[in-house]
Design a protein around this motif. Structure first.
Motif, mmCIF file in Angstrom:
data_model
loop_
_atom_site.group_PDB
_atom_site.id
_atom_site.type_symbol
_atom_site.label_atom_id
_atom_site.label_comp_id
_atom_site.label_asym_id
_atom_site.label_seq_id
_atom_site.Cartn_x
_atom_site.Cartn_y
_atom_site.Cartn_z
ATOM 1 N N GLN A 1 -66.360 79.560 -1.220
ATOM 2 C CA GLN A 1 -66.673 78.109 -2.328
ATOM 3 C C GLN A 1 -66.017 77.059 -1.749
ATOM 4 N N ARG B 1 -64.592 72.896 -10.728
ATOM 5 C CA ARG B 1 -65.657 73.070 -10.505
ATOM 6 C C ARG B 1 -65.265 73.999 -8.683
ATOM 7 N N LEU B 2 -63.924 74.114 -8.628
ATOM 8 C CA LEU B 2 -63.229 75.555 -8.152
ATOM 9 C C LEU B 2 -62.761 76.118 -8.825
ATOM 10 N N TRP C 1 -65.612 74.941 6.376
ATOM 11 C CA TRP C 1 -66.069 74.581 5.728
ATOM 12 C C TRP C 1 -67.302 73.719 5.267
ATOM 13 N N GLY D 1 -69.063 78.059 2.258
ATOM 14 C CA GLY D 1 -68.881 78.829 1.942
ATOM 15 C C GLY D 1 -67.249 77.876 2.509
#
Length: 262
Positions: A223, A180-181, A204, A208
């Motif tokens: 992200q 997912r990253l 975080w 993001g």
């Protein structure tokens, strides 16, 4: 270069706070082994001193390599959690080596401070002896899923990159096994002498990741991992034994402040 100011720290008391003034390392806050499940206790155990001016991480001349397969690589580390599967399995926090790590020393799952979003401020003095590296990471615990393996690299500073007026550091996101990253790492030059005390910040959450140094933003990333993250503070000897013959190699951790969900 003009830098944007970081947001001020939260007004509430931090969930993790340590100035390392206690005579012994707090077991309710820290594990003094580097990823102990992938190695053995005598190899993963940190060398350090609490001397009234913070935590002095050391690499000693007689310290063994973290794993024989990775030599030369010696580490002294503290971290705020750990997870491992059973002996011989590949389940465990931070499966970062490409050669296929397997559990050698099964460890009880310990989650001392593992926020899924938040803020951390770490004040450090980096090593000066070439061949050393100081790093601060937030890594997925993986105790819920092996996909939860992403990393926020708050900074990695090689001793050779420390200057009188500027220091070069690596910062960013490492996906590892989290599809997912995406890995997004960069080098930044910050106007500080990292051989003296200075503070790094990571913030975080759903918006993001922001990474800062000495109160200003040095990196923004669109992200962020959204699962429990373990804080790791590491001193490495990466280039083999010191050519100068001087030991111990050292780096100092002056203060840590962490807020959950900030």
């Amino acid at each position: 270069m003009t830098f944007e100011a970081l947001p001020a720290p939260p007004t509430q008391a931090p969930d993790l706070a340590d100035d390392f003034t206690d005579p012994v390392l707090r077991e309710d806050r820290w594990i003094d082994h580097y990823l102990p499940h992938w190695s053995t206790p005598e190899r993963s155990r940190a060398r350090y001193a609490l001397d009234g001016d913070g935590l002095l991480l050391r690499i000693d001349e007689d310290q063994p390599d973290w794993r024989p397969e990775d030599a030369p690589l010696r580490v002294s580390n503290i971290q705020t959690g750990n997870f491992s599967g059973t002996a011989g399995t590949t389940r465990g926090t931070h499966r970062h080596r490409p050669d296929g790590l397997a559990v050698r020393t099964p460890d009880t799952t310990r989650l001392l401070w593992t926020p899924s979003a938040g803020r951390v401020d770490v004040t450090v003095t980096a090593p000066a002896d070439p061949g050393g590296m100081l790093a601060v990471w937030l890594v997925g615990s993986e105790h819920l899923s092996p996909r939860d393996s992403g990393e926020i690299c708050v900074f990695e500073i090689d001793a050779e990159a420390v200057g009188d007026r500027t220091t070069t550091a690596r910062i960013g996101i490492k996906a590892h096994h989290d599809d997912r990253l995406r890995t997004d790492m960069t080098e930044v030059s910050v106007p500080v002498d990292a051989a003296g005390p200075h503070t790094w910040t990571a913030i975080w959450g759903p918006g993001g990741t922001v990474i800062g140094c000495e109160g200003v933003v040095v990196g923004r990333f669109a992200q962020a991992p959204d699962y429990p993250m373990i804080l790791m503070v590491d001193l490495f000897e990466t280039g083999g034994r010191s050519v100068s013959g001087r030991y111990p190699r050292t780096a100092r951790i002056h203060r840590v402040r962490g807020w959950t969900g900030a």
